[in-house]
Design an enzyme around this catalytic site. Structure first.
Site, PDB file in Angstrom:
ATOM      1  N   GLU A  41       0.867  -1.125  -0.017  1.00  0.00           N
ATOM      2  CA  GLU A  41      -0.125   0.093  -0.155  1.00  0.00           C
ATOM      3  C   GLU A  41       0.850   1.488   0.089  1.00  0.00           C
ATOM      4  O   GLU A  41       2.238   1.139   0.440  1.00  0.00           O
ATOM      5  CB  GLU A  41      -0.819  -0.109   1.252  1.00  0.00           C
ATOM      6  CG  GLU A  41      -1.806  -1.243   1.108  1.00  0.00           C
ATOM      7  CD  GLU A  41      -2.856  -1.285   2.061  1.00  0.00           C
ATOM      8  OE1 GLU A  41      -2.776  -0.397   3.257  1.00  0.00           O
ATOM      9  OE2 GLU A  41      -3.846  -2.180   2.127  1.00  0.00           O
TER      10      GLU A  41
ATOM     11  N   GLU B 192       9.661  -7.507  -3.013  1.00  0.00           N
ATOM     12  CA  GLU B 192       9.656  -8.929  -2.353  1.00  0.00           C
ATOM     13  C   GLU B 192      10.517  -8.996  -1.206  1.00  0.00           C
ATOM     14  O   GLU B 192      11.215  -9.753  -0.848  1.00  0.00           O
ATOM     15  CB  GLU B 192      10.091  -9.916  -2.982  1.00  0.00           C
ATOM     16  CG  GLU B 192       9.351 -10.218  -4.480  1.00  0.00           C
ATOM     17  CD  GLU B 192       8.150 -11.040  -3.983  1.00  0.00           C
ATOM     18  OE1 GLU B 192       8.193 -11.467  -2.780  1.00  0.00           O
ATOM     19  OE2 GLU B 192       7.632 -11.445  -4.911  1.00  0.00           O
TER      20      GLU B 192
HETATM   21  P1  TGC Z   1       4.419 -12.355  11.736  1.00  0.00           P
HETATM   22  O1  TGC Z   1       3.478 -11.257  12.505  1.00  0.00           O
HETATM   23  O2  TGC Z   1       5.647 -12.512  12.734  1.00  0.00           O
HETATM   24  O3  TGC Z   1       4.081 -13.358  10.985  1.00  0.00           O
HETATM   25  C1  TGC Z   1       2.614 -13.429  10.506  1.00  0.00           C
HETATM   26  C2  TGC Z   1       2.378 -15.042  10.105  1.00  0.00           C
HETATM   27  O4  TGC Z   1       3.103 -15.107   9.013  1.00  0.00           O
HETATM   28  C3  TGC Z   1       3.886 -16.057   9.080  1.00  0.00           C
HETATM   29  N1  TGC Z   1       5.341 -16.029   8.376  1.00  0.00           N
HETATM   30  C4  TGC Z   1       5.395 -16.270   7.111  1.00  0.00           C
HETATM   31  N2  TGC Z   1       4.661 -17.323   6.565  1.00  0.00           N
HETATM   32  C5  TGC Z   1       5.208 -17.668   5.120  1.00  0.00           C
HETATM   33  N3  TGC Z   1       6.453 -17.228   4.544  1.00  0.00           N
HETATM   34  C6  TGC Z   1       6.900 -16.333   5.369  1.00  0.00           C
HETATM   35  N4  TGC Z   1       8.059 -15.527   4.703  1.00  0.00           N
HETATM   36  C7  TGC Z   1       6.471 -15.651   6.755  1.00  0.00           C
HETATM   37  N5  TGC Z   1       6.856 -14.974   7.629  1.00  0.00           N
HETATM   38  C8  TGC Z   1       6.015 -14.948   8.579  1.00  0.00           C
HETATM   39  C9  TGC Z   1       4.428 -16.157  10.458  1.00  0.00           C
HETATM   40  O5  TGC Z   1       4.631 -17.429  11.117  1.00  0.00           O
HETATM   41  C10 TGC Z   1       3.044 -15.756  11.228  1.00  0.00           C
HETATM   42  O6  TGC Z   1       2.151 -16.924  11.367  1.00  0.00           O
HETATM   43  P2  TGC Z   1       0.771 -17.022  12.320  1.00  0.00           P
HETATM   44  O7  TGC Z   1       0.364 -18.665  11.986  1.00  0.00           O
HETATM   45  O8  TGC Z   1       1.683 -17.264  13.730  1.00  0.00           O
HETATM   46  O9  TGC Z   1      -0.008 -15.975  12.259  1.00  0.00           O
HETATM   47  O10 TGC Z   1       5.188 -11.211  10.578  1.00  0.00           O
HETATM   48  P3  TGC Z   1       6.861 -11.217  10.503  1.00  0.00           P
HETATM   49  O11 TGC Z   1       7.169 -10.388  11.595  1.00  0.00           O
HETATM   50  O12 TGC Z   1       7.328 -12.343  10.275  1.00  0.00           O
HETATM   51  O13 TGC Z   1       6.757 -10.228   9.227  1.00  0.00           O
HETATM   52  C11 TGC Z   1       7.489  -9.028   9.215  1.00  0.00           C
HETATM   53  C12 TGC Z   1       8.079  -8.930   7.866  1.00  0.00           C
HETATM   54  C13 TGC Z   1       8.776  -7.556   8.000  1.00  0.00           C
HETATM   55  C14 TGC Z   1       9.273  -9.867   7.818  1.00  0.00           C
HETATM   56  C15 TGC Z   1       7.365  -8.888   6.959  1.00  0.00           C
HETATM   57  O14 TGC Z   1       6.055  -8.222   7.104  1.00  0.00           O
HETATM   58  C16 TGC Z   1       7.772  -8.645   5.336  1.00  0.00           C
HETATM   59  O15 TGC Z   1       8.178  -9.903   5.065  1.00  0.00           O
HETATM   60  N6  TGC Z   1       7.727  -7.426   4.828  1.00  0.00           N
HETATM   61  C17 TGC Z   1       8.117  -7.150   3.543  1.00  0.00           C
HETATM   62  C18 TGC Z   1       6.787  -7.226   2.839  1.00  0.00           C
HETATM   63  C19 TGC Z   1       7.347  -7.478   1.283  1.00  0.00           C
HETATM   64  O16 TGC Z   1       8.075  -8.305   0.947  1.00  0.00           O
HETATM   65  N7  TGC Z   1       6.193  -7.195   0.345  1.00  0.00           N
HETATM   66  C20 TGC Z   1       6.401  -7.592  -0.934  1.00  0.00           C
HETATM   67  C21 TGC Z   1       5.197  -7.317  -1.708  1.00  0.00           C
HETATM   68  S1  TGC Z   1       4.938  -8.049  -3.084  1.00  0.00           S
HETATM   69  C22 TGC Z   1       6.123  -7.827  -4.219  1.00  0.00           C
HETATM   70  O17 TGC Z   1       7.245  -6.995  -3.938  1.00  0.00           O
HETATM   71  C23 TGC Z   1       6.057  -8.397  -5.647  1.00  0.00           C
HETATM   72  S2  TGC Z   1       7.369  -7.857  -6.609  1.00  0.00           S
HETATM   73  C24 TGC Z   1       7.064  -9.050  -7.956  1.00  0.00           C
HETATM   74  C25 TGC Z   1       7.897  -9.137  -9.270  1.00  0.00           C
HETATM   75  O18 TGC Z   1       7.733  -8.102  -9.871  1.00  0.00           O
HETATM   76  O19 TGC Z   1       8.748 -10.087  -9.244  1.00  0.00           O
HETATM   77  P1  FAD Z   2       9.259   1.312   2.517  1.00  0.00           P
HETATM   78  O1  FAD Z   2       8.394   0.044   3.311  1.00  0.00           O
HETATM   79  O2  FAD Z   2       8.835   2.414   2.862  1.00  0.00           O
HETATM   80  O3  FAD Z   2      10.715   1.034   3.091  1.00  0.00           O
HETATM   81  C1  FAD Z   2      11.534   2.396   2.921  1.00  0.00           C
HETATM   82  C2  FAD Z   2      12.811   2.352   3.413  1.00  0.00           C
HETATM   83  O4  FAD Z   2      12.621   1.987   4.680  1.00  0.00           O
HETATM   84  C3  FAD Z   2      13.707   1.063   2.937  1.00  0.00           C
HETATM   85  O5  FAD Z   2      14.929   1.266   2.737  1.00  0.00           O
HETATM   86  C4  FAD Z   2      13.570  -0.025   3.839  1.00  0.00           C
HETATM   87  O6  FAD Z   2      14.517  -1.060   3.893  1.00  0.00           O
HETATM   88  C5  FAD Z   2      13.488   0.759   5.153  1.00  0.00           C
HETATM   89  N1  FAD Z   2      13.032   0.210   6.193  1.00  0.00           N
HETATM   90  C6  FAD Z   2      11.858  -0.652   6.366  1.00  0.00           C
HETATM   91  N2  FAD Z   2      11.721  -1.045   7.637  1.00  0.00           N
HETATM   92  C7  FAD Z   2      12.737  -0.910   8.496  1.00  0.00           C
HETATM   93  C8  FAD Z   2      13.100  -0.970   9.652  1.00  0.00           C
HETATM   94  N3  FAD Z   2      12.452  -1.780  10.304  1.00  0.00           N
HETATM   95  N4  FAD Z   2      14.185  -0.676   9.969  1.00  0.00           N
HETATM   96  C9  FAD Z   2      15.170   0.082   9.168  1.00  0.00           C
HETATM   97  N5  FAD Z   2      14.895   0.261   7.837  1.00  0.00           N
HETATM   98  C10 FAD Z   2      13.632  -0.059   7.412  1.00  0.00           C
HETATM   99  N6  FAD Z   2       4.021  -4.921  -4.293  1.00  0.00           N
HETATM  100  C11 FAD Z   2       2.867  -5.748  -4.306  1.00  0.00           C
HETATM  101  O7  FAD Z   2       2.486  -6.128  -3.575  1.00  0.00           O
HETATM  102  N7  FAD Z   2       2.711  -6.268  -5.632  1.00  0.00           N
HETATM  103  C12 FAD Z   2       3.614  -6.192  -6.652  1.00  0.00           C
HETATM  104  O8  FAD Z   2       3.339  -6.929  -7.662  1.00  0.00           O
HETATM  105  C13 FAD Z   2       4.852  -5.392  -6.562  1.00  0.00           C
HETATM  106  N8  FAD Z   2       5.622  -5.092  -7.513  1.00  0.00           N
HETATM  107  C14 FAD Z   2       6.644  -4.356  -7.601  1.00  0.00           C
HETATM  108  C15 FAD Z   2       7.362  -3.743  -8.660  1.00  0.00           C
HETATM  109  C16 FAD Z   2       8.248  -2.726  -8.610  1.00  0.00           C
HETATM  110  C17 FAD Z   2       8.933  -2.482  -9.915  1.00  0.00           C
HETATM  111  C18 FAD Z   2       8.552  -2.298  -7.222  1.00  0.00           C
HETATM  112  C19 FAD Z   2       9.562  -0.870  -7.136  1.00  0.00           C
HETATM  113  C20 FAD Z   2       7.963  -2.678  -6.167  1.00  0.00           C
HETATM  114  C21 FAD Z   2       6.862  -3.580  -6.182  1.00  0.00           C
HETATM  115  N9  FAD Z   2       5.979  -3.908  -5.080  1.00  0.00           N
HETATM  116  C22 FAD Z   2       4.975  -4.838  -5.394  1.00  0.00           C
HETATM  117  C23 FAD Z   2       6.365  -3.228  -3.970  1.00  0.00           C
HETATM  118  C24 FAD Z   2       7.419  -3.647  -3.070  1.00  0.00           C
HETATM  119  O9  FAD Z   2       7.141  -5.017  -2.580  1.00  0.00           O
HETATM  120  C25 FAD Z   2       7.532  -2.268  -2.111  1.00  0.00           C
HETATM  121  O10 FAD Z   2       8.308  -1.479  -2.720  1.00  0.00           O
HETATM  122  C26 FAD Z   2       8.592  -2.968  -1.114  1.00  0.00           C
HETATM  123  O11 FAD Z   2       7.891  -3.885  -0.152  1.00  0.00           O
HETATM  124  C27 FAD Z   2       9.140  -1.702  -0.020  1.00  0.00           C
HETATM  125  O12 FAD Z   2       8.034  -1.014   0.156  1.00  0.00           O
HETATM  126  P2  FAD Z   2       8.052   0.579   0.000  1.00  0.00           P
HETATM  127  O13 FAD Z   2       8.467   0.958  -1.209  1.00  0.00           O
HETATM  128  O14 FAD Z   2       6.697   1.078   0.564  1.00  0.00           O
HETATM  129  O15 FAD Z   2       9.239   0.971   1.054  1.00  0.00           O
END
Ligand code: TGC
Ligand code: FAD
Length: 390
Positions: free
Chosen positions: A140, A370
């Site tokens: 978001e 990711e």
């Molecule tokens: P936490 O609240 O502790 O855990 C919640 C629940 O989730 C489980 N869990 C997982 N399950 C599967 N895989 C994982 N990697 C998991 N991590 C946690 C956990 O066991 C718990 O389960 P339950 O049953 O107890 O409820 O959450 P956390 O503290 O582990 O998470 C914090 C953090 C920062 C690691 C997480 O919020 C995170 O990974 N943030 C980053 C978000 C992110 O990566 N967004 C990506 C959006 S999609 C995207 O970017 C697509 S780009 C694609 C492309 O173009 O290729």
């Molecule tokens: P923010 O979360 O605002 O982070 C800003 C900065 O703060 C970063 O440097 C981060 O590392 C730092 N930071 C965050 N937390 C901490 C902490 N606790 N301590 C210290 N530093 C911290 N998302 C989807 O859902 N679906 C998609 O298909 C998808 N595709 C994408 C494609 C592209 C090209 C891009 C650029 C992004 C895409 N994303 C998608 C979103 C992507 O997953 C997010 O950009 C990413 O998770 C980071 O979120 P943000 O951009 O809001 O940065």
């Protein structure tokens, strides 16, 4: 000196550790990248367009939802084969690999893992065939790293749900026929399949990107969007739903940048052998050889890391922390190599006639999406200390 039999892009012969089927998958996708992606991708990047013509061909090769079962029209391959697909596609461009990652790991996987049998049968065969394209809405505008702070809501209204909110940076957003959207409900976070054309649902393409230009990235907006309960993914509640999808996609992303890094090492090696300065090719200087050797060292480490991760995944033993370590290591490796390769090409390196700057710019997204590098470092730190530092 005896002629070396080592492959400079696979110094530890990781290839010999692949099964016959895995090697065949790699060769097939490598040919697709060489013949269909590389000739056009520089232009696509320059123009800022995703080559949609390639979608039916990718589907034909079984690259969409490749790990899902054949009963849903998918190829039923193992995790290592999926990794090799990601590696060879990203040798072409991160945008092509992104397309496949989102379709396979972020849309088809949740429908398979969390969907009803009706949802699987309705969507998976068409998605494997490339006839229905998906996108995944988790992030978001107020901050993607902390998806638990989700403001998009879904509220029950009789047999329907009403969705309000916005998603940002969504790959495939404007290409997609369906969006897998995560929303906060009274029972926790749940996933919904929102079809294109549903009143109140708008996708808006994000322009002016300097990275992943050959990929569609969009904002998704939901204004009282009504979807039937039949579109809710019934088998998961809570953040573990979307995080489970991310684990699948991140696993593939550990492999992808290896391909980008190999492309950059190859370009830098070839260029340095023919660029003559101070009466000798720059490849004959110690500093350039050190740089190339360091690239090969880091690629080798990444190849071994991803292969072992894939073997763990196929054995059902892969842990999210292991995925975080490999995503962090391998994307950082590829980004550093792309920048270094760009430098070895001198001024020529700033144009998209050569691949390093395109890969470097793309990898700036890959290191952010990711889970940012910091997020993955903190996941590993939490594993080591038992203390959550987020
Ligand atoms: P936490 O609240 O502790 O855990 C919640 C629940 O989730 C489980 N869990 C997982 N399950 C599967 N895989 C994982 N990697 C998991 N991590 C946690 C956990 O066991 C718990 O389960 P339950 O049953 O107890 O409820 O959450 P956390 O503290 O582990 O998470 C914090 C953090 C920062 C690691 C997480 O919020 C995170 O990974 N943030 C980053 C978000 C992110 O990566 N967004 C990506 C959006 S999609 C995207 O970017 C697509 S780009 C694609 C492309 O173009 O290729
Ligand atoms: P923010 O979360 O605002 O982070 C800003 C900065 O703060 C970063 O440097 C981060 O590392 C730092 N930071 C965050 N937390 C901490 C902490 N606790 N301590 C210290 N530093 C911290 N998302 C989807 O859902 N679906 C998609 O298909 C998808 N595709 C994408 C494609 C592209 C090209 C891009 C650029 C992004 C895409 N994303 C998608 C979103 C992507 O997953 C997010 O950009 C990413 O998770 C980071 O979120 P943000 O951009 O809001 O940065």
């Amino acid at each position: 000196m005896a002629a070396s039999t080592l492959n400079p892009y696979d110094l530890y012969d990781v290839r010999s550790m692949l099964s016959e089927e895995e090697a065949l998958v790699q060769d097939t996708v490598a040919r697709f990248t060489d013949e269909r992606v590389l000739p056009i991708i520089g232009d696509c990047f320059d123009k800022g367009v995703f080559p949609t013509d390639l979608i039916p061909e990718m589907a034909e090769l079984g690259l969409l939802g490749s790990s899902l079962p054949t009963e849903y029209g998918c190829a039923g391959m193992n995790a290592v084969a999926y990794g090799l697909i990601c590696q060879e596609l990203e040798r072409g461009d991160s945008g092509i690999r992104s397309f496949a990652s989102v379709q396979s790991s972020l849309c088809m996987y949740p429908i398979y893992a969390y969907g009803s049998e009706d949802q699987r049968r309705q969507w998976l065969p068409q998605m494997a065939a490339g006839k229905v394209i998906g996108c995944f809405g988790l992030t978001e505008p107020h901050g993607g790293s902390d998806p638990a702070n989700m403001k998009t809501t879904a509220k029950r209204d009789g047999g329907d749900w009403i969705i309000n909110g916005a998603k940002m940076w969504i790959t495939n957003g404007n290409l997609a026929h369906i969006a897998v959207v995560w929303a906060q409900t009274e029972e926790g976070i749940q996933g919904f399949i929102v079809e294109k054309g549903t009143p109140g649902f708008v996708a808006q393409e994000i322009h002016k990107k300097m990275s992943l230009r050959a990929s569609v990235t969009s904002g998704l907006f939901f204004d009282n969007v009504r979807v039937p309960d039949a579109n809710r993914l019934p088998n998961v509640k809570g953040l573990k739903g979307p995080l489970g999808c991310l684990t699948q996609a991140r696993y593939g992303i550990t492999w992808g940048p290896i391909g980008a890094a190999i492309a950059c090492l190859r370009e830098a090696t070839e260029y340095s052998k023919t660029r003559v300065l101070f009466s000798r090719p720059i490849a004959a200087t110690q500093s350039v050889q050190l740089k190339l050797a360091d690239m090969a060292r880091r690629i080798t480490q990444a190849q071994l890391l991803s292969l072992q991760l894939g073997r763990l995944k196929d054995a059902g033993k892969m842990q999210p922390t292991q995925v975080s370590l490999a995503k962090w290591n391998n994307v950082r490796m590829a980004l550093d190599i792309a920048r270094e390769a760009r430098d070895i090409l001198g001024g020529a390196g700033i144009t998209t006639e050569y691949c390093p700057i395109r890969h470097a710019l793309n990898l700036e997204s890959v290191i952010t999406y990711e889970g940012t590098e910091t997020v993955h470092q903190l996941v590993v730190g939490r594993e080591l200390t038992g203390i959550n530092a987020f």
